[in-house]
Write a protein that holds these residues in place. Sequence first.
Motif, PDB file in Angstrom:
ATOM      1  N   THR A   7     -17.074 -14.220 -41.175  1.00 55.74           N
ATOM      2  CA  THR A   7     -18.064 -13.296 -41.733  1.00 55.74           C
ATOM      3  C   THR A   7     -17.345 -12.219 -42.535  1.00 55.74           C
ATOM      4  O   THR A   7     -16.188 -11.906 -42.250  1.00 55.74           O
ATOM      5  N   ASN A   8     -18.031 -11.678 -43.524  1.00 54.56           N
ATOM      6  CA  ASN A   8     -17.496 -10.447 -44.110  1.00 54.56           C
ATOM      7  C   ASN A   8     -18.121  -9.271 -43.357  1.00 54.56           C
ATOM      8  O   ASN A   8     -18.958  -9.453 -42.470  1.00 54.56           O
ATOM      9  N   SER A   9     -17.684  -8.072 -43.666  1.00 60.35           N
ATOM     10  CA  SER A   9     -18.194  -6.910 -42.924  1.00 60.35           C
ATOM     11  C   SER A   9     -17.950  -5.641 -43.734  1.00 60.35           C
ATOM     12  O   SER A   9     -17.444  -5.709 -44.862  1.00 60.35           O
ATOM     13  N   SER A  10     -18.328  -4.507 -43.172  1.00 59.72           N
ATOM     14  CA  SER A  10     -18.299  -3.255 -43.946  1.00 59.72           C
ATOM     15  C   SER A  10     -16.866  -2.859 -44.307  1.00 59.72           C
ATOM     16  O   SER A  10     -15.940  -3.050 -43.520  1.00 59.72           O
ATOM     17  N   PRO A  11     -16.692  -2.266 -45.498  1.00 58.59           N
ATOM     18  CA  PRO A  11     -15.350  -1.954 -46.008  1.00 58.59           C
ATOM     19  C   PRO A  11     -14.569  -1.025 -45.077  1.00 58.59           C
ATOM     20  O   PRO A  11     -15.069   0.035 -44.686  1.00 58.59           O
ATOM     21  N   ILE A  12     -13.366  -1.453 -44.731  1.00 64.85           N
ATOM     22  CA  ILE A  12     -12.470  -0.665 -43.873  1.00 64.85           C
ATOM     23  C   ILE A  12     -11.008  -1.004 -44.151  1.00 64.85           C
ATOM     24  O   ILE A  12     -10.116  -0.217 -43.859  1.00 64.85           O
ATOM     25  N   THR A  13     -10.757  -2.170 -44.747  1.00 59.61           N
ATOM     26  CA  THR A  13      -9.381  -2.634 -44.952  1.00 59.61           C
ATOM     27  C   THR A  13      -8.970  -2.465 -46.419  1.00 59.61           C
ATOM     28  O   THR A  13      -9.727  -2.817 -47.324  1.00 59.61           O
ATOM     29  N   VAL A  14      -7.763  -1.936 -46.605  1.00 58.15           N
ATOM     30  CA  VAL A  14      -7.247  -1.689 -47.944  1.00 58.15           C
ATOM     31  C   VAL A  14      -6.391  -2.878 -48.386  1.00 58.15           C
ATOM     32  O   VAL A  14      -5.376  -3.175 -47.747  1.00 58.15           O
ATOM     33  N   PRO A  15      -6.757  -3.584 -49.456  1.00 56.74           N
ATOM     34  CA  PRO A  15      -5.932  -4.705 -49.928  1.00 56.74           C
ATOM     35  C   PRO A  15      -4.537  -4.212 -50.317  1.00 56.74           C
ATOM     36  O   PRO A  15      -4.385  -3.044 -50.706  1.00 56.74           O
ATOM     37  N   ASN A  16      -3.555  -5.072 -50.224  1.00 50.06           N
ATOM     38  CA  ASN A  16      -2.209  -4.720 -50.664  1.00 50.06           C
ATOM     39  C   ASN A  16      -2.249  -4.176 -52.085  1.00 50.06           C
ATOM     40  O   ASN A  16      -2.983  -4.670 -52.939  1.00 50.06           O
ATOM     41  N   ARG A  17      -1.451  -3.150 -52.324  1.00 52.29           N
ATOM     42  CA  ARG A  17      -1.280  -2.501 -53.635  1.00 52.29           C
ATOM     43  C   ARG A  17      -2.429  -1.573 -54.006  1.00 52.29           C
ATOM     44  O   ARG A  17      -2.367  -0.890 -55.035  1.00 52.29           O
ATOM     45  N   ALA A  18      -3.515  -1.568 -53.214  1.00 57.86           N
ATOM     46  CA  ALA A  18      -4.670  -0.725 -53.557  1.00 57.86           C
ATOM     47  C   ALA A  18      -4.685   0.526 -52.677  1.00 57.86           C
ATOM     48  O   ALA A  18      -3.847   0.701 -51.791  1.00 57.86           O
ATOM     49  N   LYS A  19      -5.630   1.422 -52.945  1.00 55.18           N
ATOM     50  CA  LYS A  19      -5.759   2.656 -52.172  1.00 55.18           C
ATOM     51  C   LYS A  19      -7.078   2.718 -51.413  1.00 55.18           C
ATOM     52  O   LYS A  19      -7.238   3.523 -50.508  1.00 55.18           O
ATOM     53  N   LYS A  20      -8.023   1.880 -51.840  1.00 50.75           N
ATOM     54  CA  LYS A  20      -9.397   2.018 -51.376  1.00 50.75           C
ATOM     55  C   LYS A  20      -9.729   0.959 -50.333  1.00 50.75           C
ATOM     56  O   LYS A  20      -9.231  -0.165 -50.402  1.00 50.75           O
ATOM     57  N   GLN A  21     -10.603   1.313 -49.394  1.00 49.25           N
ATOM     58  CA  GLN A  21     -11.107   0.341 -48.426  1.00 49.25           C
ATOM     59  C   GLN A  21     -12.077  -0.607 -49.135  1.00 49.25           C
ATOM     60  O   GLN A  21     -13.077  -0.163 -49.694  1.00 49.25           O
ATOM     61  N   VAL A  22     -11.769  -1.883 -49.089  1.00 50.75           N
ATOM     62  CA  VAL A  22     -12.568  -2.870 -49.823  1.00 50.75           C
ATOM     63  C   VAL A  22     -13.073  -3.976 -48.910  1.00 50.75           C
ATOM     64  O   VAL A  22     -14.254  -4.311 -48.907  1.00 50.75           O
TER      65      VAL A  22
END
Lengths: 338, 338
Positions: A145-160
């Motif tokens: 499942t996907n779910s609410s944004p909390i994890t920051v992808p590598n190289r990024a700053k934002k929870q996606v």
Amino acid sequence: MATGAEFQKVPKEEVLRFCQSCMKVAGSSLSHGKQLAEVLMSADYRGHFSHGLNRLHVYVRDVQLNATCRDGAPEVLKETAATAWVDGKNLLGAVVGNYCMDLAIKKAKEAGIGWVVAKGSNHYGISGWYTLKALEHNLLGMSMTNSSPITVPNRAKKQVFGTNPISLSAPSSDGQSFVLDMATSTVSFGKDVVERKGSLQPLGGPEITGGYKGTGIMAMIEILTAVLSGGAVAGNVRQWLSTAEEANLGQLFVAINPECFAMDFEGRLADFLGCLRDLEPSSPDLPVVVAGDLARQHMKQVDEDGAIPYPKNLLISLNELAANLGVEPLKVVGPWLP
Amino acid sequence: MATGAEFQKVPKEEVLRFCQSCMKVAGSSLSHGKQLAEVLMSADYRGHFSHGLNRLHVYVRDVQLNATCRDGAPEVLKETAATAWVDGKNLLGAVVGNYCMDLAIKKAKEAGIGWVVAKGSNHYGISGWYTLKALEHNLLGMSMTNSSPITVPNRAKKQVFGTNPISLSAPSSDGQSFVLDMATSTVSFGKDVVERKGSLQPLGGPEITGGYKGTGIMAMIEILTAVLSGGAVAGNVRQWLSTAEEANLGQLFVAINPECFAMDFEGRLADFLGCLRDLEPSSPDLPVVVAGDLARQHMKQVDEDGAIPYPKNLLISLNELAANLGVEPLKVVGPWLP
């Protein structure tokens, strides 16, 4: 496994009674409340306390505010012998998940595999609940499942990304089945340290230690759930605890009939898992375990104790919830002493 | 991307000619040698140098010693509209993989999904080769394989799992498709540092940083490939470079028809991937990339150069192989200057 004297024991049936009563007052249909109660109790029974009673207030509030629908049924929008596309109709994730996995199981029995994708769903609790259903039919079960944004992808700053869990359950002839049930972030949401820190990393951590692979796996899950189903994708999913819009999560449910492949799957799986458990451990006090073993140990302990251990703080907040709803408080059967 | 003056350029067609000639002398049928050549060249073209020409000598030796069969065809042992169980007949992994993925694609067009599991296979090169085939048919492709023991599960001391790669390719309307192609160990086998160190860890590294999750994913791949197919499982797979027994690898090939689910999959995927690429990077010089982007950049560079860059040391050992086989050496077109 919970430890410390600050724990109280609550029998499984009482956990179910409490959840169902709260959901009923919140407005859910009896059947829907019961389905959610089973998923949450099962999480605590298996030792996944991050996904059990401690989240009940979120489901209650979602239903009270009509952010999650109270009754109705998911709908099949497209179907082949092996696949289905389902609209979860913004029902409780447990209701959507049960419906879709039952459908996947039916298809796997007829077509060898059932591949069911849902949009319009909500947080569905532990992923393993759904895949364990397949075991009862001697099938393999898989879910994401996907779910609410909390994890920051590598190289990024934002929870996606969310925590984007994946589960595979596979039946073993000795009953010690494989039950993988994990967030693909480094730590599952709902654990204290993490909530305070605010952000998670994909499995693998920083780029240098392989976090780009975890980022890839989390994107893969997003694609197989939300992009395939037409649900809300990654950063477009509503924030955790938000009720401003429907969650519209995307979810995947797969059942696989091992009889369509090599003979005696269950025997070979038992051999494989047995070999893993028998490996010489690098630390003598930390035996090698297989996905599902720790949950089985926890369930055994609960069965022996006749109850699930909960921290007093959680019980206090649950009973505040109950008081607000006019539901009888949780009946504990005594302190839990490790 | 390779750097330094110690590189020479070899055109793609010359790489193919060289591989095919070596495999022909080794004893492979023309068709089988050609299929292997395409997979190895494609790996180098995409920048996965750990899985290209540098492994040619292994395939040559396997065929020379009859550890891999020289000719014939995989065989379907069981089949439904959506599934197949295939015996790879100990043929080259490229031959088994192409056969199985073509079959999965055919099934996905008819039944919505094709789920094909093979035993009796060999190392099949980059996993992405097979999943990319699905893109040509506007399908999603997924593949996994087990491989020779090199990775130590969390808490254990012994090498049990291979690198157990997973790949998902998914078509995007802008042509910038998602192409995940990764070992589920922390670092793919075939990279220098690792070979010297001797052992790999599952993605996540030590238990404390989530390596138990990587261990679970690697076991999941073992189950979906080798246990399901009846191939050799984990620690029972022959050692890398051993020819004492058949590899008997297990492999999974999946094709998914997005038309069975929500409309305009390709458009929604383009939106999702575009959002990821547009994320503000934590370091301004390291833009956020999506699985497949770096390979596309590498291919673009190769296309502009008209050739693939190879280190001189590799060319020397390849030309020794060629001399032993009586094959014309690789024709380089000049030094590669970054």
